[in-house]
Design an enzyme around this catalytic site. Structure first.
Site, short mmCIF file in Angstrom:
data_model
loop_
_atom_site.label_atom_id
_atom_site.label_comp_id
_atom_site.label_asym_id
_atom_site.label_seq_id
_atom_site.Cartn_x
_atom_site.Cartn_y
_atom_site.Cartn_z
NE ARG A 38 1.61 -11.95 9.43
CZ ARG A 38 1.96 -11.61 10.65
NH1 ARG A 38 3.06 -10.92 10.85
NH2 ARG A 38 1.22 -11.94 11.67
CG HIS B 278 -18.62 -1.60 23.19
ND1 HIS B 278 -18.16 -0.93 22.09
CD2 HIS B 278 -18.15 -2.86 23.09
CE1 HIS B 278 -17.43 -1.77 21.36
NE2 HIS B 278 -17.41 -2.93 21.95
N1 LIG Z 1 -12.38 -9.57 15.49
C1 LIG Z 1 -13.33 -8.85 16.08
O1 LIG Z 1 -14.50 -9.25 16.23
C2 LIG Z 1 -13.01 -7.49 16.59
C3 LIG Z 1 -11.77 -6.92 16.36
N2 LIG Z 1 -11.51 -5.65 16.79
C4 LIG Z 1 -10.21 -5.03 16.49
O2 LIG Z 1 -9.96 -5.10 15.10
C5 LIG Z 1 -8.58 -5.25 14.84
C6 LIG Z 1 -8.39 -6.51 13.99
O3 LIG Z 1 -8.81 -7.63 14.74
P1 LIG Z 1 -8.87 -9.10 14.11
O4 LIG Z 1 -9.35 -9.06 12.72
O5 LIG Z 1 -9.61 -9.91 15.10
O6 LIG Z 1 -7.33 -9.52 14.12
P2 LIG Z 1 -6.65 -10.70 13.29
O7 LIG Z 1 -5.41 -11.03 14.01
O8 LIG Z 1 -7.64 -11.76 13.00
O9 LIG Z 1 -6.30 -10.01 11.91
C7 LIG Z 1 -5.19 -9.19 11.71
C8 LIG Z 1 -4.76 -9.26 10.27
O10 LIG Z 1 -3.57 -8.49 10.11
C9 LIG Z 1 -2.52 -9.31 9.59
N3 LIG Z 1 -1.24 -8.90 10.17
C10 LIG Z 1 -0.93 -8.81 11.48
N4 LIG Z 1 0.34 -8.36 11.61
C11 LIG Z 1 0.81 -8.18 10.37
C12 LIG Z 1 2.05 -7.74 9.84
N5 LIG Z 1 3.08 -7.36 10.63
N6 LIG Z 1 2.20 -7.69 8.51
C13 LIG Z 1 1.19 -8.07 7.69
N7 LIG Z 1 0.00 -8.50 8.12
C14 LIG Z 1 -0.18 -8.56 9.44
C15 LIG Z 1 -2.90 -10.69 9.99
O11 LIG Z 1 -2.22 -11.60 9.19
P3 LIG Z 1 -1.90 -13.10 9.72
O12 LIG Z 1 -3.23 -13.77 9.70
O13 LIG Z 1 -0.94 -13.59 8.73
O14 LIG Z 1 -1.33 -12.97 11.11
C16 LIG Z 1 -4.41 -10.64 9.76
O15 LIG Z 1 -4.71 -10.66 8.37
C17 LIG Z 1 -7.90 -5.30 16.20
O16 LIG Z 1 -7.50 -3.99 16.55
C18 LIG Z 1 -9.04 -5.74 17.14
O17 LIG Z 1 -8.83 -5.30 18.46
C19 LIG Z 1 -12.45 -4.89 17.43
C20 LIG Z 1 -13.69 -5.40 17.72
C21 LIG Z 1 -14.07 -6.75 17.35
O1 LIG Z 2 -15.89 -5.08 20.96
C1 LIG Z 2 -16.34 -6.14 21.31
O2 LIG Z 2 -17.66 -6.38 21.16
C2 LIG Z 2 -18.17 -7.69 21.13
C3 LIG Z 2 -19.68 -7.57 21.34
O3 LIG Z 2 -20.23 -6.84 20.26
P1 LIG Z 2 -21.75 -7.06 19.82
O4 LIG Z 2 -21.95 -6.10 18.72
O5 LIG Z 2 -21.87 -8.51 19.41
O6 LIG Z 2 -22.58 -6.77 21.03
C4 LIG Z 2 -17.52 -8.55 22.20
O7 LIG Z 2 -17.96 -9.90 22.07
C5 LIG Z 2 -16.03 -8.49 22.06
O8 LIG Z 2 -15.41 -9.24 23.12
C6 LIG Z 2 -15.54 -7.07 22.13
O9 LIG Z 2 -14.16 -7.01 21.81
#
Ligand SMILES: NC(=O)C1=CN([C@@H]2O[C@H](COP(=O)(O)OP(=O)(O)OC[C@H]3O[C@@H](n4cnc5c(N)ncnc54)[C@H](OP(=O)(O)O)[C@@H]3O)[C@@H](O)[C@H]2O)C=CC1
Ligand SMILES: O=C1O[C@H](COP(=O)(O)O)[C@@H](O)[C@H](O)[C@H]1O
Length: 497
Positions: free
Chosen positions: A55, A245
């Site tokens: 966004r 996991h």
């Molecule tokens: N990060 C990780 O290491 C891991 C993440 N996941 C999963 O991956 C998914 C993404 O996680 P993560 O990247 O950490 O999340 P983030 O919140 O960092 O990223 C989400 C993104 O989506 C955008 N966004 C959210 N809501 C809207 C909306 N309504 N309209 C437009 N853009 C929107 C955000 O924009 P904005 O920044 O403007 O809010 C941001 O770019 C989740 O389901 C999480 O559970 C799974 C394992 C590990």
């Molecule tokens: O999905 C997740 O995994 C990471 C750990 O992943 P790894 O590949 O580094 O072992 C964990 O830290 C995180 O909390 C969880 O959401």
């Protein structure tokens, strides 16, 4: 599962990747890096395009600069390749979109105008908005009959919420086009489990309660909450790590041989394991499950705060950052074989490993003092140094040693055994399989839901008992009670780290 070498580099496998959440943590830290590597390895057909959606206000040039900077930050010097980086960034385009509003979805349809490649939609956003996105994609006519969707974990918070999310996805995408990520399934050694178990007759015949006494699965993390306190505190280690996991690892260890390597043949067998997991009764819950929460301690010699002192923390929280448990797969293959699982944050090191403990010989003839060490162990190291070691007993060398036994490993370290092959990150493998349209490394709806069913009864039990988590200092292997849990069975956690 494809048995042939990769066919990519072939226009037939080109896709249009539509990445929701393209400026989020996961996308910038993992997904673009993995996509870049696929491109660099020649596994991304020239025609493949990527549309990033978020966004924030950016044009395509600005978006490319942001992704380029993220790559620079994450790639090792020997992975940087200016020509490939330019080729990769030129594949990217950007569309600003509020995912929750139908306005703007026409932009996706417009971008796809005339494209013959299948569209892969990747939802790198919180699962609570998967439903809105799927609905709007359908409403706006952006999807074709072969569009695929990739969704991240966690799918929901419990069985009920996961069913609602799966229903919303299923209203638009049939199951054979849904790719539910559990990134552990993309780790090289995890896939090797399938090869190890089903390609080696040596293990095939020994893999049951007649020959295996118990199994340990440890997924230890050195990191703490990493700025994700809000998300983590709602989830806790059971939902964040065990529901997905650890249960997936357990399934791969415990499942019966699939009749072939097709996705559903493998997933059918995993589901049978999840259905056979013993529920925890009141008494077993107190005895066989330990919840922990870290307090201040050290990590790499530096003082680190406790969970309740982390940024944004609610100081009353009883959320667990550690879980250890003893469970059982109640079927003919595994009856009576404990599976000890443990996972926690702020442990002394990052370590994921599975240890299969084989039973002792029926009749023992060596030094009585050495009886405890006289069994074989198979140690499957998932990370950091991927490898497999079989611990065997030989005679200790030296004239004065008599017939003393010496345990030692037959060791296969993937990095030194196959030095030329880079071990790809899990997301590379998973994205490649999505491009190929192969689902065997992705989790089917019923797997997610059976896993939730089992975790839900555990969480319900915790609520009823209202026992607070046990404290453990950051930098330790968890609460003392997790050690007592296994020693009460006359065993110990494998410690040759
Ligand atoms: N990060 C990780 O290491 C891991 C993440 N996941 C999963 O991956 C998914 C993404 O996680 P993560 O990247 O950490 O999340 P983030 O919140 O960092 O990223 C989400 C993104 O989506 C955008 N966004 C959210 N809501 C809207 C909306 N309504 N309209 C437009 N853009 C929107 C955000 O924009 P904005 O920044 O403007 O809010 C941001 O770019 C989740 O389901 C999480 O559970 C799974 C394992 C590990
Ligand atoms: O999905 C997740 O995994 C990471 C750990 O992943 P790894 O590949 O580094 O072992 C964990 O830290 C995180 O909390 C969880 O959401």
């Amino acid at each position: 599962m494809s048995q042939s070498p990769s066919l990519l580099g072939d226009p037939q496998h080109a896709i249009d990747l539509v990445l929701f959440g393209a400026l989020g943590d996961l996308a910038l830290r993992k997904l673009f890096v993995a996509l870049y590597h696929l491109d660099r390895e020649g596994l991304m057909p020239e025609q493949t395009r990527i549309l990033g959606l978020a966004r924030q206000e950016h044009d395509t040039e600005g978006f490319r600069r942001l992704v380029g900077a993220a790559l620079e930050k994450r790639l090792k010097p020997d992975e940087q390749d200016a020509i490939c980086q330019e080729r990769f960034l030129n594949r990217l385009e950007y569309l600003k979109l509020d995912f929750k509003s139908l306005d703007g979805y026409a932009g996706i349809k417009q971008w796809r105008e005339g494209a013959k490649r299948p569209m892969v939609v990747y939802l790198s956003v919180a699962a609570r908005i998967y439903g809105d996105i799927c609905h709007h994609l359908g409403e706006s006519g952006s999807l074709d009959d072969d569009s695929r969707v990739v969704v991240e974990k966690p799918i929901g918070y419990d069985l009920e919420s996961s069913q609602a999310i799966n229903d919303a996805i299923g209203a638009v995408f049939p199951e054979e086009r849904v790719y539910r990520i559990d990134h552990y399934l993309g780790k090289e050694t995890v896939q090797n489990l399938i090869a190890l178990r089903f390609a080696n007759p040596l293990f095939g015949t020994q893999w049951n309660q007649n020959h295996i006494s118990h199994v340990e699965i440890t997924v230890a993390e050195k990191v703490g909450i990493e700025g994700r306190w809000g998300y983590f505190d709602d989830a806790g280690q059971l939902r964040d790590m065990v529901q997905n996991h650890l249960l997936q690892l357990l399934c791969l260890i415990a499942m019966d041989p699939p009749s072939n390597l097709d996705a559903d043949a493998i997933r059918d067998e995993k589901v049978k394991v999840l259905k056979a997991l013993k529920p925890f009764t009141g008494e077993a819950l107190g005895r066989d499950v330990v919840r922990g929460q870290y307090i201040a301690g050290t990590s790499d010699g530096q003082a680190v705060p406790g969970y309740l002192e982390e940024e944004d923390a609610n100081t009353e929280s009883r959320t667990e950052t550690f879980v250890a448990m003893k469970t059982e797969v109640a079927n003919w293959r595994w009856a009576g074989v404990p599976f000890y699982l443990r996972t926690g944050k702020r442990m002394p090191e990052k370590l994921s490993q599975i240890v299969i403990h084989f039973r002792q010989q029926p009749h023992y003839i060596f030094d009585p003092d050495q009886r405890d060490i006289a069994s074989n162990k198979l140690i499957i190291r998932l990370q950091p140094e991927e490898g497999i070691a079989l611990q065997v007993l030989t005679k200790d060398s030296g004239l004065d040693k008599g017939m003393r036994l010496r345990p030692g490993p037959l060791h296969l370290d993937f990095n030194s055994a196959f030095p030329k092959s880079r071990i790809p990150d899990a997301y590379e493998r998973l994205l490649l399989e999505v491009m190929k349209g192969q689902q065997y490394l992705f989790v089917r709806r019923d797997e997610v839901e059976f896993a939730w069913r089992w975790c839900d009864q555990l969480i319900e039990g915790w609520k009823t008992r209202e026992t607070p988590p046990r404290r453990y200092p950051a930098g330790s292997w968890g609460p003392v009670a997790s050690i007592a849990m296994i020693t009460q069975d006359g065993r110990s956690w494998y410690e040759d780290y």
